[in-house]
Design a protein around this motif. Structure first.
Motif, PDB file in Angstrom:
ATOM      1  N   ALA A   7     -63.639  -6.771  19.400  1.00  0.00           N
ATOM      2  CA  ALA A   7     -64.867  -7.436  19.838  1.00  0.00           C
ATOM      3  C   ALA A   7     -66.028  -6.469  20.008  1.00  0.00           C
ATOM      4  O   ALA A   7     -67.193  -6.878  19.918  1.00  0.00           O
ATOM      5  N   TRP A  16     -73.123 -14.087  17.925  1.00  0.00           N
ATOM      6  CA  TRP A  16     -71.960 -14.855  18.360  1.00  0.00           C
ATOM      7  C   TRP A  16     -72.351 -16.330  18.414  1.00  0.00           C
ATOM      8  O   TRP A  16     -73.539 -16.665  18.425  1.00  0.00           O
ATOM      9  N   ALA A  27     -66.521 -12.274  22.594  1.00  0.00           N
ATOM     10  CA  ALA A  27     -65.126 -12.442  22.990  1.00  0.00           C
ATOM     11  C   ALA A  27     -64.867 -11.678  24.287  1.00  0.00           C
ATOM     12  O   ALA A  27     -65.197 -10.495  24.403  1.00  0.00           O
ATOM     13  N   ASN A  57     -61.850 -12.899  26.466  1.00  0.00           N
ATOM     14  CA  ASN A  57     -60.575 -13.418  26.951  1.00  0.00           C
ATOM     15  C   ASN A  57     -60.758 -14.559  27.950  1.00  0.00           C
ATOM     16  O   ASN A  57     -59.884 -14.828  28.757  1.00  0.00           O
ATOM     17  N   PHE A 105     -61.743 -15.305  17.320  1.00  0.00           N
ATOM     18  CA  PHE A 105     -60.953 -14.649  18.362  1.00  0.00           C
ATOM     19  C   PHE A 105     -60.137 -15.678  19.137  1.00  0.00           C
ATOM     20  O   PHE A 105     -60.664 -16.708  19.564  1.00  0.00           O
ATOM     21  N   ASN A 126     -56.415 -15.537  22.000  1.00  0.00           N
ATOM     22  CA  ASN A 126     -55.928 -14.643  23.064  1.00  0.00           C
ATOM     23  C   ASN A 126     -54.428 -14.365  22.988  1.00  0.00           C
ATOM     24  O   ASN A 126     -53.736 -14.372  24.021  1.00  0.00           O
ATOM     25  N   GLY A 176     -60.448  -9.937  16.533  1.00  0.00           N
ATOM     26  CA  GLY A 176     -60.757 -11.111  15.738  1.00  0.00           C
ATOM     27  C   GLY A 176     -60.099 -11.093  14.375  1.00  0.00           C
ATOM     28  O   GLY A 176     -59.832 -10.032  13.801  1.00  0.00           O
ATOM     29  N   ASP A 233     -61.480 -18.209  21.944  1.00  0.00           N
ATOM     30  CA  ASP A 233     -62.235 -17.257  22.752  1.00  0.00           C
ATOM     31  C   ASP A 233     -63.675 -17.139  22.258  1.00  0.00           C
ATOM     32  O   ASP A 233     -64.624 -17.277  23.035  1.00  0.00           O
ATOM     33  N   ALA A 234     -63.856 -16.896  20.950  1.00  0.00           N
ATOM     34  CA  ALA A 234     -65.208 -16.672  20.432  1.00  0.00           C
ATOM     35  C   ALA A 234     -65.180 -16.648  18.911  1.00  0.00           C
ATOM     36  O   ALA A 234     -64.118 -16.522  18.288  1.00  0.00           O
TER      37      ALA A 234
END
Length: 321
Positions: free
Chosen positions: A35, A43, A76, A78, A108, A110, A172, A233-234
């Motif tokens: 990240a 993002w 990202a 978490n 992303f 986790n 990612g 996450d992202a």
């Protein structure tokens, strides 16, 4: 002795045939992107989630409910939102994603790492340039589906390609728009929406999902928890219009040459502040504040040269011969 060696080689053949994709983060040959990579220029700024059930064959448990849509925004960290079995998330961006050399964005999740593999929950990835017509990356899994992957079982990343969730937390999974089949309804230079669809990992044909080659996708099942399914996450952007559309007035005052380059790259820019060179995986491989950049030690291939000068940031694609 020869017979024993032959038997051993035969036993290894299936493993060698199946294990064919990039490995876990931190292992040579991985495509995992942290990240903190400087390759990310933006993002996701919008996210809408439609939850799926905690467990698709036990609907009385209700829908997954962990996290909120907004937890998928920004870098990202978490902090995640769970999709549930077959749930979806649609993400939008401040500037359209564009198709350049190498990966264009990364997703992303986790997953936790327990050497040598990770607990993975996978998702299909689709893109759209109008928010209505979506086109899926050709995802492939070579995870055998003759036996169900258990609720907390670990999976081998080398058996998985083009699924989100392949890498551990804060790393990612990159996606290259060149891998999506061309279609008149898709403008790869102006991707406005990314849709993630949780993989229902059950091998029971009544609930199973399939990859682009017709394989049943086998991932941890059942997971009857409020945090079931893909944990988003992202989504990090590597290439977008804001950073790759260079205004004419900037082009007149900034250039890099020669391109292709064999050794030394010249950066022509007023009030040069810095030069950063990234490889296709988004790793920063060189920095300089001088107008002459020595690239002779770099391997042949495509690189991105990010120039910061006179209060502007411009990224140029450069081929190293």
């Amino acid at each position: 002795m020869i017979k024993r060696i032959s038997i051993l080689l035969l036993a290894l053949v299936p493993t060698m045939l199946w294990a064919q994709f990039a490995p876990e983060a931190g292992v040579a040959g991985t495509t995992a992107m942290h990240a903190d990579s400087s390759a990310f220029v933006a993002w996701a700024t919008g996210c809408t989630v439609e939850r799926g059930p905690q467990q698709i064959d036990s609907l009385s448990l209700g829908l997954a409910s962990y996290g909120a849509d907004a937890d998928a925004l920004g870098k990202a960290d978490n902090v995640v939102v769970s999709l549930g079995d077959g749930g979806t998330a649609v993400l939008t961006f401040a500037s359209p994603i564009c198709n350049e050399a190498g990966p264009d964005f990364a997703v992303f999740e986790n997953p936790f790492h327990n050497v040598p593999h990770c607990f993975l929950e996978l998702a299909f990835v689709e893109v759209s340039s109008d928010g209505e017509n979506y086109f899926r990356f050709p995802a492939v899994t070579n995870v055998p589906f003759d036996e169900q992957v258990g609720s907390f079982a670990l999976m081998d990343a080398t058996l998985i390609h083009n699924f989100a969730g392949k890498y551990e937390v804060l790393y990612g999974t990159p996606f290259d728009l060149d891998e999506v089949e061309d279609n008149p309804l898709l403008n790869k230079s102006k991707i406005t929406h990314i849709r993630l669809i949780d993989v229902v990992g059950a091998i029971n044909p009544e609930y199973a999902t399939y990859d682009s080659e017709g394989h049943i996708v086998n991932d941890p099942f059942p997971t009857p928890f409020w945090s079931s399914g893909f944990d988003l996450d992202a989504v990090g952007v590597i290439h977008d219009e804001a950073h790759f559309d260079v205004p004419e007035n900037v082009t007149e005052t900034l250039s890099v040459y020669p391109n292709p380059v064999k050794d030394r790259l010249t950066v022509k820019a007023e009030n040069l502040q810095s030069v950063e060179v990234f490889n296709l995986v988004g790793q920063l491989v060189m920095t300089s504040d001088q107008p002459i950049v020595d690239m002779s030690d770099l391997n042949q291939g495509v690189y991105f040269v990010r120039v910061m000068a006179d209060g502007k940031t411009v990224t140029k694609r450069v081929v190293k011969q």
